[in-house]
Enzyme design. Structure first.
Site, mmCIF file in Angstrom:
data_model
loop_
_atom_site.group_PDB
_atom_site.id
_atom_site.type_symbol
_atom_site.label_atom_id
_atom_site.label_comp_id
_atom_site.label_asym_id
_atom_site.label_seq_id
_atom_site.Cartn_x
_atom_site.Cartn_y
_atom_site.Cartn_z
ATOM 1 N N ASP A 139 0.727 -1.518 0.045
ATOM 2 C CA ASP A 139 0.208 0.240 0.050
ATOM 3 C C ASP A 139 0.784 1.515 -0.247
ATOM 4 O O ASP A 139 0.650 2.008 0.287
ATOM 5 C CB ASP A 139 -0.882 -0.509 1.195
ATOM 6 C CG ASP A 139 -1.902 -1.233 1.031
ATOM 7 O OD1 ASP A 139 -2.531 -1.839 0.315
ATOM 8 O OD2 ASP A 139 -2.288 -1.912 2.510
ATOM 9 N N LYS A 151 1.883 2.423 -5.228
ATOM 10 C CA LYS A 151 2.470 1.994 -6.320
ATOM 11 C C LYS A 151 0.895 2.444 -7.797
ATOM 12 O O LYS A 151 1.638 2.373 -8.597
ATOM 13 C CB LYS A 151 2.973 0.186 -6.469
ATOM 14 C CG LYS A 151 3.194 -0.505 -5.193
ATOM 15 C CD LYS A 151 3.049 -1.815 -4.830
ATOM 16 C CE LYS A 151 2.399 -2.383 -4.351
ATOM 17 N NZ LYS A 151 1.926 -2.124 -3.309
ATOM 18 N N GLY A 201 -4.623 -3.983 -3.521
ATOM 19 C CA GLY A 201 -5.569 -3.125 -4.418
ATOM 20 C C GLY A 201 -4.885 -2.184 -4.642
ATOM 21 O O GLY A 201 -3.940 -1.379 -3.604
ATOM 22 N N HIS A 202 -4.700 -1.776 -5.994
ATOM 23 C CA HIS A 202 -3.886 -0.175 -6.517
ATOM 24 C C HIS A 202 -5.049 0.757 -6.913
ATOM 25 O O HIS A 202 -5.647 -0.095 -7.442
ATOM 26 C CB HIS A 202 -3.242 -1.060 -7.124
ATOM 27 C CG HIS A 202 -1.713 -1.720 -7.174
ATOM 28 N ND1 HIS A 202 -1.130 -2.573 -7.999
ATOM 29 C CD2 HIS A 202 -1.865 -2.642 -5.484
ATOM 30 C CE1 HIS A 202 -0.887 -3.191 -7.695
ATOM 31 N NE2 HIS A 202 -1.042 -3.503 -5.758
ATOM 32 N N GLN A 254 2.231 -6.136 -2.969
ATOM 33 C CA GLN A 254 2.139 -6.181 -2.332
ATOM 34 C C GLN A 254 3.369 -5.312 -1.508
ATOM 35 O O GLN A 254 3.592 -4.169 -2.291
ATOM 36 C CB GLN A 254 2.178 -8.148 -1.525
ATOM 37 C CG GLN A 254 1.224 -8.110 -0.851
ATOM 38 C CD GLN A 254 0.701 -8.625 -2.236
ATOM 39 O OE1 GLN A 254 1.021 -9.339 -3.613
ATOM 40 N NE2 GLN A 254 -0.216 -8.146 -2.672
HETATM 41 P P1 GDP Z 1 -0.612 0.304 -3.859
HETATM 42 O O1 GDP Z 1 -1.172 -0.871 -3.394
HETATM 43 O O2 GDP Z 1 1.206 0.810 -3.617
HETATM 44 O O3 GDP Z 1 -1.082 0.954 -5.046
HETATM 45 O O4 GDP Z 1 -1.284 1.646 -2.189
HETATM 46 P P2 GDP Z 1 -2.956 1.700 -1.925
HETATM 47 O O5 GDP Z 1 -3.942 1.864 -2.990
HETATM 48 O O6 GDP Z 1 -2.854 0.179 -1.348
HETATM 49 O O7 GDP Z 1 -2.975 3.085 -1.241
HETATM 50 C C1 GDP Z 1 -2.321 3.946 -1.280
HETATM 51 C C2 GDP Z 1 -2.933 5.261 -0.914
HETATM 52 O O8 GDP Z 1 -2.719 6.350 -0.996
HETATM 53 C C3 GDP Z 1 -4.544 5.061 -2.398
HETATM 54 O O9 GDP Z 1 -6.051 5.654 -1.163
HETATM 55 C C4 GDP Z 1 -3.715 6.536 -3.191
HETATM 56 O O10 GDP Z 1 -5.162 7.013 -3.226
HETATM 57 C C5 GDP Z 1 -3.464 6.995 -1.616
HETATM 58 N N1 GDP Z 1 -2.247 7.768 -2.145
HETATM 59 C C6 GDP Z 1 -1.222 7.149 -3.333
HETATM 60 N N2 GDP Z 1 -0.178 8.566 -2.825
HETATM 61 C C7 GDP Z 1 -0.748 9.846 -2.503
HETATM 62 C C8 GDP Z 1 -0.244 10.986 -1.630
HETATM 63 O O11 GDP Z 1 0.949 11.115 -1.534
HETATM 64 N N3 GDP Z 1 -0.413 11.568 -0.907
HETATM 65 C C9 GDP Z 1 -1.581 10.885 -0.230
HETATM 66 N N4 GDP Z 1 -2.071 12.157 0.439
HETATM 67 N N5 GDP Z 1 -2.521 10.351 -0.432
HETATM 68 C C10 GDP Z 1 -1.909 9.062 -1.821
HETATM 69 P P1 IMO Z 2 -0.712 -4.641 -2.074
HETATM 70 O O1 IMO Z 2 -0.653 -4.682 -3.924
HETATM 71 C C1 IMO Z 2 -1.103 -4.367 1.918
HETATM 72 C C2 IMO Z 2 -1.240 -8.828 3.750
HETATM 73 C C3 IMO Z 2 -2.104 -9.197 4.107
HETATM 74 C C4 IMO Z 2 -1.455 -10.231 5.102
HETATM 75 C C5 IMO Z 2 -0.736 -11.016 4.464
HETATM 76 C C6 IMO Z 2 -1.096 -11.982 3.791
HETATM 77 O O2 IMO Z 2 -2.635 -3.023 -2.423
HETATM 78 O O3 IMO Z 2 0.432 -3.160 -1.838
HETATM 79 P P2 IMO Z 2 -2.553 -12.595 1.917
HETATM 80 O O4 IMO Z 2 -4.263 -12.256 1.332
HETATM 81 O O5 IMO Z 2 -1.641 -11.986 0.866
HETATM 82 O O6 IMO Z 2 -2.204 -14.701 2.263
HETATM 83 O O7 IMO Z 2 -2.843 -12.040 3.021
HETATM 84 O O8 IMO Z 2 0.025 -9.847 3.135
HETATM 85 N N1 IMO Z 2 -1.041 -8.173 1.988
HETATM 86 C C7 IMO Z 2 -1.202 -6.999 1.953
HETATM 87 N N2 IMO Z 2 -0.804 -6.271 2.672
HETATM 88 N N3 IMO Z 2 -0.692 -3.918 0.650
HETATM 89 C C8 IMO Z 2 -1.763 -5.553 -0.153
HETATM 90 O O9 IMO Z 2 -1.566 -5.142 -1.461
HETATM 91 C C9 IMO Z 2 -1.378 -6.466 0.562
HETATM 92 N N4 IMO Z 2 -1.817 -8.160 -0.065
HETATM 93 C C10 IMO Z 2 -1.518 -8.717 1.349
HETATM 94 O O10 IMO Z 2 -3.002 -7.801 4.652
HETATM 95 O O11 IMO Z 2 -1.000 -9.629 6.516
HETATM 96 MG MG MG Z 3 -2.925 -1.349 -1.606
#
Ligand code: GDP
Ligand code: IMO
Ligand code: MG
Length: 425
Positions: free
Chosen positions: A14, A17, A41-42, A225
């Site tokens: 998270d 990416k 979840g991207h 991840q």
């Molecule tokens: P990913 O899994 O690495 O793609 O990241 P996620 O989407 O799960 O989580 C990143 C969260 O931070 C999302 O809600 C994005 O919209 C938000 N986000 C990304 N870059 C920034 C930033 O520079 N500032 C803030 N406040 N939010 C951001």
């Molecule tokens: P993105 O791509 C954050 C964590 C789960 C759990 C462990 C194992 O959005 O960054 P799994 O379902 O893979 O067997 O769970 O990994 N986990 C993540 N945490 N971002 C993710 O993906 C994750 N995908 C799995 O919370 O601790």
């Molecule tokens: Mg994510």
């Protein structure tokens, strides 16, 4: 011949990416997801709209970019169909536009894989991994156990029999758990989704990606991840079931190590983790609560509250070493705008010693972080568009990180929108 650039998370996922792959996608002819599945979840935001992608690469909104779901990914056909249906409703139809292909060697997540994930987590009780319950672990277990079903199998005349054979094995295992289930609805949705994904071109990702390189086209591998969730090098057993590191891009797409070019390592200006497992810099107090609130730190896929803490330099150094990171990308600097002081963990106190690496026994003995105090910038950075508007104290924080980590920070993100991104000199 061109090389494959890799973008991956350096923390526990998270990091942002999805946002950055979307920002970089105009520079690439192909975006290729190489591991993980719908546990990811991207999030992408642009033009006042927000999208969350689970399986589909984050290059999908760029008109000229192709997108590949690689052989290292595990695909839940039901979730992939739902993602594509939602995109179509929002006016984006990558299948109709011919912008999405799937590796025929990618493994399928069956409804019973999800049941096994849930049954196992339920049995572990308070020691559970805190998985996303998407069936990731059991699907990779069937892959390495040589039982799995792959995308390419869906077109075989005996696919249904192969499916039944595997489901029988799963039911046998489930009978050893006290776990009730009803498969009827899920199975119907699964077979409907299988028919749907037959309409997406199936490719051999190894030939597909290498073909792009031979033609001199540009490729970006998108990780899911984060490094600290890697099955070999993460905080085992509190990890996911794939190699989230650069090496995973080689096996998850079919590219040789000498075809890897830039490696973009992405990290938050602080740190988060969702699910169980060690997190040395975790703030289990109102400061952590503030980070969670200001940073909207709730899972994009599961909605779970993310654990929050300060940036962890021993962990980042480890991730940089494992991945061969050539450029860093710092996210969510704006979340720290309101803090008078922030902190960076430079070392751990562990078993009476001061160390700067992640110890093997991190699961059983919590290291105590040694924190360096850093003055906050107390400025709203969400609207800055030029580098000379970056507050001096934020520039000092970045310079400090570059010195500690010995890798330049190339991009700075100051908000969730595509436009809130600065390229640093
Ligand atoms: P990913 O899994 O690495 O793609 O990241 P996620 O989407 O799960 O989580 C990143 C969260 O931070 C999302 O809600 C994005 O919209 C938000 N986000 C990304 N870059 C920034 C930033 O520079 N500032 C803030 N406040 N939010 C951001
Ligand atoms: P993105 O791509 C954050 C964590 C789960 C759990 C462990 C194992 O959005 O960054 P799994 O379902 O893979 O067997 O769970 O990994 N986990 C993540 N945490 N971002 C993710 O993906 C994750 N995908 C799995 O919370 O601790
Ligand atoms: Mg994510």
């Amino acid at each position: 011949m061109t090389q494959v650039d890799v973008l991956l998370g350096l923390q526990w996922g998270d990091e942002g990416k999805g946002k950055i792959v979307d920002v970089l996608s105009p520079q690439y002819d192909l975006i290729a997801r190489f591991q993980g599945g719908p546990n990811a979840g991207h999030t992408l935001e642009f033009d006042g709209k927000k999208f969350v992608l689970n399986t589909i690469p984050s290059g999908i909104f760029n008109e000229k970019t192709m997108n590949l779901i690689g052989n290292g990914v595990v695909i839940d056909p039901i979730i992939l169909k739902r993602e594509l249906d939602n995109l179509k409703t929002a006016g984006h139809d990558p299948v109709a536009k011919g912008k999405l292909v799937i590796a025929r060697k990618a493994h399928l997540i069956l409804p019973t894989h999800q049941l096994l994930d849930a049954a196992n987590e339920q049995k572990m009780g308070k020691d559970k991994i805190g998985s996303t319950l998407k069936g990731i672990g059991p699907t990779y277990m069937d892959k390495t156990g040589r039982n799995g079903l792959r995308v390419g199998d869906t077109t075989l005349p005996d696919f249904k029999e192969r499916y039944n054979r595997l489901v029988e094995k799963h039911k046998e295992i489930l009978s050893h758990y006290e776990f009730e289930y009803d498969l009827t609805e899920k199975e119907a949705a699964f077979f409907e989704a299988i028919e749907f994904i037959k309409n997406i071109p199936h490719v051999d990702s190894e030939h597909y990606v290498n073909g792009f390189l031979k033609e001199g086209k540009t490729v970006l591998a998108e990780g899911a991840q984060g490094t600290l969730l890697d099955v070999d090098f993460g905080s085992y057993p509190f990890v996911t079931s794939s190699n989230t590191t650069t090496a995973g891009a080689c096996t998850g797409l079919g590219i040789a190590p000498n075809k890897v070019g830039h490696v973009y390592g992405i990290f938050k200006a602080y740190c988060t983790r969702v699910g169980g497992g060690p997190f040395p810099t975790e703030l289990d107090d109102e400061v952590g609560e503030t980070l969670r609130k200001v940073g909207h730190e709730f899972g994009a896929t599961t909605g779970r509250a993310r654990r929050c803490g300060w940036i962890d330099l021993p962990a980042l150094k480890y991730a940089i070493m494992l991945n061969g990171v050539t450029e860093l990308i710092m996210m969510k600097a704006d979340v720290l705008d309101g803090f008078d002081t922030i902190y960076a963990c430079t070392h751990y106190e562990h078993n009476g010693e001061t160390i700067d690496y992640m110890p093997y026994d991190i699961i059983t003995v919590k290291p105590t972080p040694v924190l360096k105090e850093i003055q906050g910038w107390k400025t709203d950075v969400t609207k800055i568009t030029k580098n000379d508007e970056i507050p001096a104290k934020l520039a000092e924080y970045i310079a400090f990180l570059e010195q500690e980590l010995d890798v330049p920070v190339k991009y700075l993100s100051v908000g969730p929108d595509r436009t809130q991104t600065l390229i640093l000199d």
